[in-house]
Design an enzyme around this catalytic site. Structure first.
Site, short mmCIF file in Angstrom:
data_model
loop_
_atom_site.label_atom_id
_atom_site.label_comp_id
_atom_site.label_asym_id
_atom_site.label_seq_id
_atom_site.Cartn_x
_atom_site.Cartn_y
_atom_site.Cartn_z
N THR A 97 -2.30 -8.00 10.94
CA THR A 97 -0.90 -7.80 11.37
C THR A 97 -0.53 -6.34 11.62
O THR A 97 0.49 -6.06 12.23
CB THR A 97 0.06 -8.33 10.29
OG1 THR A 97 -0.25 -7.67 9.06
CG2 THR A 97 -0.04 -9.83 10.12
N GLU B 225 -6.07 -7.64 3.66
CA GLU B 225 -5.50 -8.71 4.49
C GLU B 225 -6.61 -9.45 5.24
O GLU B 225 -6.61 -10.68 5.31
CB GLU B 225 -4.49 -8.13 5.48
CG GLU B 225 -3.86 -9.23 6.34
CD GLU B 225 -3.00 -8.70 7.46
OE1 GLU B 225 -2.30 -7.68 7.27
OE2 GLU B 225 -3.02 -9.30 8.54
N SER C 268 -2.64 0.68 6.33
CA SER C 268 -3.14 0.55 7.71
C SER C 268 -2.06 0.92 8.72
O SER C 268 -2.27 1.73 9.62
CB SER C 268 -3.61 -0.88 7.95
OG SER C 268 -3.88 -1.10 9.30
N HIS D 261 0.83 -1.21 0.00
CA HIS D 261 0.00 0.00 0.00
C HIS D 261 0.86 1.26 0.00
O HIS D 261 0.97 1.97 1.01
CB HIS D 261 -0.94 0.00 1.20
CG HIS D 261 -2.09 -0.95 1.04
ND1 HIS D 261 -2.78 -1.49 2.09
CD2 HIS D 261 -2.67 -1.45 -0.08
CE1 HIS D 261 -3.74 -2.29 1.62
NE2 HIS D 261 -3.68 -2.29 0.32
S1 SF4 Z 1 2.90 -8.35 8.07
FE1 SF4 Z 1 4.36 -6.88 8.90
S2 SF4 Z 1 6.32 -7.60 8.08
FE2 SF4 Z 1 4.71 -8.49 6.81
S3 SF4 Z 1 4.38 -7.06 5.13
FE3 SF4 Z 1 2.89 -6.56 6.71
S4 SF4 Z 1 3.90 -4.95 7.89
FE4 SF4 Z 1 5.50 -5.98 6.73
#
Ligand code: SF4
Length: 327
Positions: free
Chosen positions: A174, A136, A233, A51
């Site tokens: 995440t 996500e 995000s 993003h």
């Molecule tokens: S989960 Fe964390 S380490 Fe993986 S792409 Fe997203 S921000 Fe980066």
């Protein structure tokens, strides 16, 4: 952390470290670059690979075609799945359409997909804390749509219904605010005292490290500038965290030229950081712009040194590991 006193003109910049590219973003960008090198353009990418406007525009100029859905990719073509991950339904559709696929999903997102599968197999109801509509979350929930309920706002906590209150687990996107997520978990635990925790943190190291860094310096800042895109995000969370931690003002900008002179009125200390999908060249451009306006004193505030890297998708491994050139 050490933050020396301001210089004689009182103007200083506190520059957060870590900031910018995380290992998952670097891997995703290198994946697309290597796919272009190996297979030649056009390479299709489902959704934005990460993003960030600058990254997407740079790759587009090199021959990448970004699409919203795999149905837009001509049969038999190569498509890369973005760092945010995709649901099994998207993989199935790609297979049906005979597409060649390379999956650039961040391994830390894949880890959450595996947790969903495991808890669904064990017949748990899964409460996924995350932002409605985020790619996500769509990918993660799509691993077990019958078992996953999304919890975004405090009101969502009251709406959740579970089959057996002793078999409920929470997982998360995440890139959330660490503090807000724990608030949501505490609310959920009031309703479901036996709510199980994830086996390990779902909020990734890069998100929590960047939030901790900005939190550490925020109280000293009259203004915090976060470089990042509006649909990122983790970048948006950095603005919120800065304000909650005591910064007097904070803004999210994609480019240095978006700096509004009005924000600088009466300001001495400016905090600067960037989201996990932001190449550092954009931060350097902002620092140059600030220096032209008298903020030449830049002090880096280091709260962690990140050494994590991820191997490329199997199709593109060639022994070495390149760093992305969009940096
Ligand atoms: S989960 Fe964390 S380490 Fe993986 S792409 Fe997203 S921000 Fe980066």
């Amino acid at each position: 952390m050490s933050t020396a006193s301001p210089t004689s003109n009182g103007k200083r910049v506190l520059l957060a470290k870590p900031r910018g590219y995380c290992a998952g973003v670097d891997r995703a960008v290198v994946t697309v670059e290597k796919a272009l090198e190996k297979y030649g353009p056009p390479v299709y990418v489902r959704k934005e690979i990460v993003h960030n406007k600058y990254v997407v525009d740079t790759l587009r100029k090199r021959g990448v075609i970004f699409v919203d859905e795999t149905s837009e990719v001509p049969e038999g073509s190569l498509v890369v799945f973005s760092a945010h991950g995709v649901s099994p339904a998207v993989h199935a559709e790609a297979e049906e359409r005979n597409l060649r696929t390379i999956d650039a999903t961040c391994p830390l997102v894949t880890k959450v997909h595996k947790e969903v599968n495991r808890f669904a197999r064990d017949d748990y109801d899964i409460l996924l804390i995350g932002h409605e509509g985020h790619e996500e979350v769509e990918g993660t929930a799509g691993e077990a749509p019958d078992r996953v309920q999304l919890v975004d706002t405090p009101e969502d906590v009251d709406k959740v219904t579970v089959r057996d209150p002793s078999k409920v687990v929470w997982l998360s996107q995440t890139t959330l605010s660490v503090d807000e997520t724990m608030e949501r978990v505490n609310q959920l635990k009031e309703r479901f005292p036996e709510l199980a925790d994830p086996p390990s943190d779902d909020i990734c190291y890069a998100t929590s490290n960047r939030q901790f860094a900005v939190k550490t310096m925020a109280a000293e800042c009259d203004l915090v500038l976060v470089v990042g895109s509006q649909n990122s995000s983790n970048s948006k969370r950095l603005v919120e965290v800065a304000l909650q931690a005591g910064a007097r003002d904070a803004h999210l900008i994609d480019y240095a030229h978006e700096l509004d002179e009005k924000w600088l009125e009466g300001v001495e200390t400016i905090g600067v950081t960037s989201g996990a999908s932001v190449p550092d060249v954009l931060v350097m451009e902002l620092l140059e712009k600030l220096a032209e306006r008298g903020w030449e004193d830049v002090q880096e505030v280091t709260t962690a040194n990140e050494k994590i890297t991820f191997a490329l998708p199997r199709e593109l491994r060639d022994g070495g590991r390149a760093r992305s050139s969009v940096r």
